[in-house]
Design an enzyme around this catalytic site. Structure first.
Site, short mmCIF file in Angstrom:
data_model
loop_
_atom_site.label_atom_id
_atom_site.label_comp_id
_atom_site.label_asym_id
_atom_site.label_seq_id
_atom_site.Cartn_x
_atom_site.Cartn_y
_atom_site.Cartn_z
N LYS A 90 -4.74 -2.57 23.50
CA LYS A 90 -5.00 -3.89 22.94
C LYS A 90 -6.01 -4.58 23.84
O LYS A 90 -6.16 -4.19 25.00
CB LYS A 90 -3.68 -4.70 22.91
N SER A 156 -6.67 -4.71 4.28
CA SER A 156 -5.51 -3.93 4.74
C SER A 156 -4.20 -4.43 4.13
O SER A 156 -3.17 -3.76 4.22
CB SER A 156 -5.42 -3.97 6.26
N THR A 160 -0.50 -2.52 3.22
CA THR A 160 0.67 -3.17 3.86
C THR A 160 1.70 -3.56 2.80
O THR A 160 2.90 -3.29 2.95
CB THR A 160 0.24 -4.42 4.67
N GLY A 190 6.63 -16.71 2.33
CA GLY A 190 5.19 -16.52 2.56
C GLY A 190 4.55 -15.75 1.42
O GLY A 190 4.92 -14.61 1.13
N GLY A 195 2.47 -11.20 0.97
CA GLY A 195 3.61 -11.72 0.22
C GLY A 195 3.32 -11.86 -1.27
O GLY A 195 4.18 -11.53 -2.11
N ALA A 253 5.68 -14.18 6.42
CA ALA A 253 4.89 -15.30 6.94
C ALA A 253 4.71 -15.12 8.44
O ALA A 253 3.83 -14.38 8.87
CB ALA A 253 5.56 -16.62 6.60
#
Ligand code: NAD
Length: 380
Positions: A90, A156, A160, A190, A195, A253
């Protein structure tokens, strides 16, 4: 001892203790552009490190270092969970995304990434956008998550949300013995990129929904879609979403939504959603378990996006991404069964699966294998 030496000593003596679990930490400093970044490579057992670059106005370098070390370690687990040939890494850029960005800064950052010669691949995270990496990729090939026009995989949130659907089906199978979502009730928190897509697919499947969002427009959008699909939907406020009679709570969310306060109210059978770091602490996995609520570890449920980003390096192929995303279904069932058999939490079972994959690869790795160039990078 001179004053300078004393100062340097106080800053550096603990450094190897601080990074003890990590292979490599690189501090990047470019005075011309004002770039200050830290790249952390946690573990390359499975392959070159992969992880996004976060830009945030950290109050101190120590805070930035702590964040990047923690996030890089998390990526090792996420990559192992998704069975990717990537390790964990990262990066953080210290700065305010609203004020401190420039094309030159991201080009300088691209040069630092390039200097690692393929040990670290990166792309967007909180505070950075695809446009920033369009600049960085002018200096290095070790960038992913680019726009489709630049050879990237695109949005993406599509894989997901597909992954969340596999997670919901696996959970339904584990609880009820079938994958039929019709007439089941879901409470979705969310309705953003992920969502909304999950809600839409659930409506298609004939499920009933409770939904909430802070954004009025997002609620109107899904209400309109529900009407078009003749679906059953109820809008609730952001407190009520924890108190519904739904079968499954679907957090899409923000993080830490399962905490001491909210967990008291939950009476669902399961929690399955895309949000990162849903549990305030790992202890909350045990609290859920004791309440008889099945918890699908977030980093397993939401790995579709990561799968796409990693897969992009083989050349974009949406079918292959969907094929790999489907593994979430079986992975979750394995985790649920192992947790039940060994009387551990599902988080412990998921971590154990990742650690087993890492141990197995360590056995397999010779030094040569560990440092080989990834096959997609061999152009000659
Ligand atoms: P998004 O920003 O598009 O959507 C988030 C939505 O949540 C917004 O509509 C926002 O108004 C709403 N929201 C924020 N706080 C809320 C609250 N307290 N109550 C109700 N609604 C609230 O984000 P996204 O891309 O849909 O991602 C959702 C979650 O999934 C995030 O935690 C993200 O880190 C995680 N995730 C996303 C991806 C991806 O591919 N997009 C991949 C892995 C994990």
């Amino acid at each position: 001892m001179t004053q300078e030496l004393e100062k340097a000593k106080s800053m550096t003596d603990d450094v190897f203790q601080t990074i003890a679990n990590h292979e490599q930490v690189v501090f990047c400093n470019d005075t011309a552009t004002g770039l200050q970044a830290i790249i952390a490579i946690h573990d390359t057992t499975l392959g070159p490190a992969l992880g996004g670059t976060r830009m945030y106005p950290y109050a101190s370098v120590t805070e930035a270092l702590q964040d990047v070390l923690r996030l890089a370690e998390g990526m090792t687990y996420k990559c192992a969970a998704a069975d990717l040939d990537f390790g964990g890494g990262k990066a953080v850029i210290i700065g305010d995304p609203a004020k401190d960005k420039s094309a030159a800064l991201f080009r300088a950052y691209g040069q630092f990434v390039d200097s690692l010669n393929g040990r670290f691949y990166t792309g967007t995270d909180m505070g950075t956008t695809m446009d920033d990496f369009v600049q960085a990729t002018r200096e290095t090939n070790y960038i992913n998550g680019l726009p489709e026009a630049y050879g990237g995989g695109g949005d993406s949130s599509i894989p997901t949300s597909q992954g969340v659907m596999y997670g919901l089906k696996a959970t339904n199978y584990y609880l009820y013995g079938d994958t039929e979502l019709k007439n089941r009730t879901f409470a979705i928190q969310g309705l953003g990129k992920v969502g909304y897509k999950v809600a839409e697919q659930l409506l298609h499947a004939g499920a009933r929904l409770y939904v909430t969002d802070l954004d009025e427009g997002a609620l109107q959008n899904i209400a309109k879609r529900a009407q078009e699909l003749h679906g059953e939907i109820r809008i609730v406020n952001h407190q009520e979403i924890y108190q519904t009679d739904a079968d499954v709570f679907v957090p899409c969310a923000m993080g830490s939504v399962i905490n001491d306060e909210t967990v008291k109210h939950l009476s669902v059978k399961a929690v399955v959603g895309s949000a990162n770091n849903q549990l305030a602490t790992n202890g909350h996995a045990k609290i859920l378990q004791d309440k008889g609520i099945l918890y699908a570890p977030d980093y397993i449920v939401n790995m579709g996006g990561l799968i796409q980003v990693a897969d992009e390096l083989y050349g974009p192929n949406k079918d292959r991404v969907m094929f790999k995303t489907k593994t979430i279904y079986q992975a979750l069932l394995d985790i649920y069964r192992e947790a039940e058999l060994d009387a551990i939490t599902t988080v412990e079972a998921a971590n154990r699966m990742c650690e087993a994959r890492l141990a197995e690869q360590k056995e397999r790795n010779s030094f040569y294998a560990r440092t080989r160039r990834p096959k997609w990078d061999i152009k000659e």
